[in-house]
Design a protein around this motif. Structure first.
Motif, short mmCIF file in Angstrom:
data_model
loop_
_atom_site.label_atom_id
_atom_site.label_comp_id
_atom_site.label_asym_id
_atom_site.label_seq_id
_atom_site.Cartn_x
_atom_site.Cartn_y
_atom_site.Cartn_z
N GLN A 114 -13.00 44.49 -14.45
CA GLN A 114 -12.35 45.31 -15.48
C GLN A 114 -11.81 44.45 -16.62
OE1 GLN A 114 -11.93 49.04 -15.37
NE2 GLN A 114 -11.92 48.24 -17.45
N THR A 118 -12.95 44.69 -20.64
CA THR A 118 -12.00 44.92 -21.73
C THR A 118 -11.98 43.75 -22.72
OG1 THR A 118 -10.26 44.04 -20.29
CG2 THR A 118 -10.50 46.44 -20.38
N SER A 122 -13.15 44.22 -26.66
CA SER A 122 -11.89 44.31 -27.41
C SER A 122 -12.10 44.29 -28.92
CB SER A 122 -10.96 43.15 -27.01
OG SER A 122 -11.58 41.91 -27.31
N GLN A 130 -12.10 51.96 -25.72
CA GLN A 130 -11.82 51.02 -24.65
C GLN A 130 -11.15 51.71 -23.46
OE1 GLN A 130 -9.84 47.36 -25.89
NE2 GLN A 130 -10.88 47.45 -27.86
N LYS A 134 -12.37 52.17 -18.97
CA LYS A 134 -11.61 51.80 -17.78
C LYS A 134 -12.12 52.55 -16.56
CE LYS A 134 -7.29 50.25 -19.88
NZ LYS A 134 -5.83 50.43 -19.95
#
Length: 297
Positions: A114, A118, A122, A130, A134
């Motif tokens: 994870q 991210t 980013s 974003q 998740k």
């Protein structure tokens, strides 16, 4: 009685007749002047000779001074060069191999994946996009604690495999996808599947010695349950629609394996880039929709 006449003589350099007495005087004067000139030259010569000696000394001293300056400059350069090399040695960054060789390997977990996702997206996606990437804990299989072989791990996370592989009849797709860093590692993992796969068929999906067109034809002709390959070739097959993800249920990442330089699959920049593109091609979407589960082996 005859009167004496003065004698005359023609001087060649004057071109005229002059009395003999004056001629004698002139010759005497010339000789005297020549003698005086020789004496003056002799007097000048000893005075001129000693003047030449200090010039030689000056040239010698100048050469020695220049030589000394050169030596000093060379010494200064050498000292500066040694300082710069020492400075560079101090600033030398540690490689992944240096860091990992001094630390104990830790098993991967869903949080590692994870964080990687991210971090990668980013600067490519908005904050809202974003948030959509998740993954929930329900989207992950249990991770390998470094005690399992591939077969024992798959038996743990896929307890109903025999039933699942019998139900799969779709071409150009697989039920289980194993992602690794290289062709050699893929061949090694296929050999480790013998205790798990049973009657299921596995296919090699990497670029080494195999053209992508040949792999597309193989996927179209037969039914394969397990695909083992590299991120680059898997992404290319999905892009060319040679491999679809409709029947896909499990994605197992060869996360903890390290090469000779102690690098994982995600530590190698070019493989990491292909891996992130592969996740973006539909695997993350399937995981969000609870159709696909991801495991870290």
């Amino acid at each position: 009685m005859k009167t004496s006449q003065p004698l005359f003589r023609r001087l060649p350099h004057l071109g005229k007749l002059i009395p003999f007495t004056s001629c004698v005087r002139a010759s005497l004067e010339v000789g005297y002047n020549a003698a005086e000139e020789e004496e003056t030259q002799q007097e000048k010569e000893p005075t001129e000779k000693p003047k030449a000696k200090p010039e030689k000394r000056k040239s010698v001293t100048e050469k020695t001074v220049k030589a000394k300056k050169k030596k000093k400059n060379e010494q200064i350069k050498e000292t500066e060069g040694e300082k710069s090399t020492e400075h560079k040695k101090k600033r030398k960054k540690k490689t992944i191999t240096d860091v990992l060789s001094s630390s104990e390997p830790k098993p991967g977990c869903p949080a590692d994946l994870q964080n990687l996702v991210t971090q990668y997206f980013s600067d490519k996606l908005s904050v809202i996009e974003q948030e959509e990437l998740k993954l929930q804990e329900s989207g992950f299989l249990s991770s390998n604690d470094l005690t399992h072989t591939l077969s024992s791990y798959l038996k743990q996370v896929c307890p109903k495999w025999s039933k699942i592989q019998k139900q799969h009849t779709e071409k150009s797709s697989v039920v289980l996808l194993i992602v690794c860093s290289s062709a050699l590692r893929a061949i090694e993992l296929i050999k480790q599947l013998t205790a798990f796969k049973g009657e299921a068929k596995a296919i090699k999906l990497f670029a080494k010695h195999i053209k992508i067109e040949e792999q597309v034809k193989l996927l179209q002709k037969g039914v394969f349950h397990i695909g083992v390959g590299t991120p680059g070739r898997l992404g290319a097959l999905i892009e060319k629609e040679g491999l679809n993800l409709q029947a896909l249920r499990y994605v197992v990442l060869d996360w903890n394996w390290r090469d000779q330089k102690l690098r994982r699959m995600v530590d190698i920049p070019e493989i990491k880039l292909d891996f992130m593109k592969l996740l973006e091609s539909g695997i993350l979407k399937g995981c969000k929709e609870d159709k696909v589960k991801i495991g870290l082996f």
